[in-house]
Design an enzyme around this catalytic site. Structure first.
Site, PDB file in Angstrom:
ATOM      1  N   GLY A  35      -6.166  -3.805   7.526  1.00  0.00           N
ATOM      2  CA  GLY A  35      -7.143  -2.729   7.474  1.00  0.00           C
ATOM      3  C   GLY A  35      -8.281  -2.856   8.454  1.00  0.00           C
ATOM      4  O   GLY A  35      -8.780  -1.853   8.975  1.00  0.00           O
ATOM      5  N   THR A  64       0.857  -1.191   0.000  1.00  0.00           N
ATOM      6  CA  THR A  64       0.000   0.000   0.000  1.00  0.00           C
ATOM      7  C   THR A  64       0.891   1.238   0.000  1.00  0.00           C
ATOM      8  O   THR A  64       1.965   1.219   0.607  1.00  0.00           O
ATOM      9  CB  THR A  64      -0.868  -0.027   1.290  1.00  0.00           C
TER      10      THR A  64
HETATM   11  N1  ASP Z   1      -4.400  -1.513   4.748  1.00  0.00           N
HETATM   12  C1  ASP Z   1      -4.614  -2.158   3.473  1.00  0.00           C
HETATM   13  C2  ASP Z   1      -5.980  -2.836   3.509  1.00  0.00           C
HETATM   14  O1  ASP Z   1      -6.305  -3.421   4.518  1.00  0.00           O
HETATM   15  C3  ASP Z   1      -3.572  -3.172   3.110  1.00  0.00           C
HETATM   16  C4  ASP Z   1      -2.127  -2.823   3.390  1.00  0.00           C
HETATM   17  O2  ASP Z   1      -1.807  -1.726   3.807  1.00  0.00           O
HETATM   18  O3  ASP Z   1      -1.270  -3.700   3.172  1.00  0.00           O
HETATM   19  O4  ASP Z   1      -6.639  -2.817   2.507  1.00  0.00           O
END
Ligand code: ASP
Length: 317
Positions: free
Chosen positions: A231, A177
């Site tokens: 998340g 991300t």
């Molecule tokens: N936070 C992101 C999600 O849960 C994934 C990540 O940051 O790796 O979609």
């Protein structure tokens, strides 16, 4: 006069604007912090990911020095990372269980708490640009799914060309991300985050990234925050907003971010944040093994790192 010189032209302490620059009483501090995702093992991190994010921080820092506003700075940085095909966002987003990309993104202005978010977009070239269009050209904060995608197309978000997305299938444990936090020379903060989501997510799943207050938050009274990691926990803890409130209450950016990550870690929710305040103080703590991140400011030369220290909140896990 060169374009940069024109943008930088200051008259009597007032910045006069060219593209994306702004008028204000000129301050000296400016800063940009970026992340390319929290990671659990780090074996797949490439030199290209590390050098791209460092050079991007250096270049957006020059834009900020020339008067670019914080919202434009975070959009520009995240858009570049989305298009780079180096991270789990935009072009190289991981796919869902059914093998196609669903992108989430959000952006927030700390000056007026204006915010825009998109979720589950399947064929938009730049999700973060779509989020900014929602913020600036609509009366809404968040749009999702096929109807949301049709709406952002009406607002001007470009469709991805054929072959744009490069991931063939969902890969376990692959993160990346992307996010940005910025402080501009008018003293305004902004934050932006963009992702393909979490490993093998079910179609229609939204994570923290499009949820303002969970994955992204910016408030000039507190901090600009962009999150990465599991998340669902960032949503449950309202993590980005909580971090900003703790900064507003007097904690440092590091203390506030670590406090929130440690609370999440108690129930085995792991991740990382980048946090920036109006003093240009920056922190990138992680309860995962690390977070790819970069920073540059008026008094710090651009650097990129894979960790910022010990894993937060892991003592009892
Ligand atoms: N936070 C992101 C999600 O849960 C994934 C990540 O940051 O790796 O979609």
């Amino acid at each position: 006069m060169s374009r940069r010189a024109a943008i930088a032209l200051a008259v009597g302490g007032i910045l006069v604007s060219a593209a994306n620059a702004q008028s204000c009483d000129q301050t000296t501090d400016h800063a940009i912090g970026l992340h390319g995702g929290a990671y659990t093992n780090g074996e797949n991190i490439t030199d290209a990911q590390m050098s791209f994010i460092r050079e991007l921080a250096a270049s957006v820092n020059i834009d900020l020095a020339s008067g670019m506003d914080a919202v434009s700075a975070v959009e520009k940085a995240v858009r570049a990372m989305e298009a780079s095909a180096l991270y789990n966002a935009g072009r190289a987003s991981i796919t869902n269980q059914e093998g196609y990309v669903e992108n989430d993104a959000s952006i927030m202005s700390g000056n007026d708490l204006n915010a825009g978010a998109v979720g589950s977009l399947i064929d938009t070239k730049s999700p973060i640009h779509a989020a900014r269009l929602v913020m600036e050209k609509s009366r809404h904060v968040m749009v999702v799914g096929d109807r949301g995608e049709a709406y952002v197309r009406e607002l001007g978000a470009e469709e991805a060309p054929d072959g744009w997305f490069v991931k063939a299938g969902s890969e376990k444990d692959e993160h990346g991300t992307v996010g940005a936090v910025a402080l501009d020379r008018c003293g305004n903060l902004a934050a932006a985050t963009s992702t393909g989501g979490y490993d093998a997510k079910v179609p229609g799943r939204l994570g923290d990234v499009p949820v303002i207050g969970a994955g992204t938050y910016a408030d000039n009274n507190g901090a600009a925050v962009s999150a990465t990691g599991h998340g669902e926990w960032f949503i449950r803890h309202g993590a980005a907003h909580s971090t900003s409130l703790l900064v507003e209450g007097g904690l440092s950016v590091a203390e506030a971010s670590e406090n929130v990550l440690a609370r999440m870690a108690r129930s085995k929710g792991y991740g990382a944040v980048i946090t920036l305040d109006t003093g240009g103080n920056f922190a990138a703590p992680h309860s995962t093994k690390g977070i790819i991140h970069a920073f540059a400011s008026d008094d710090a030369e651009a650097y990129s790192k894979k960790t910022s220290g010990d894993m937060v909140g892991r003592e009892n896990n």
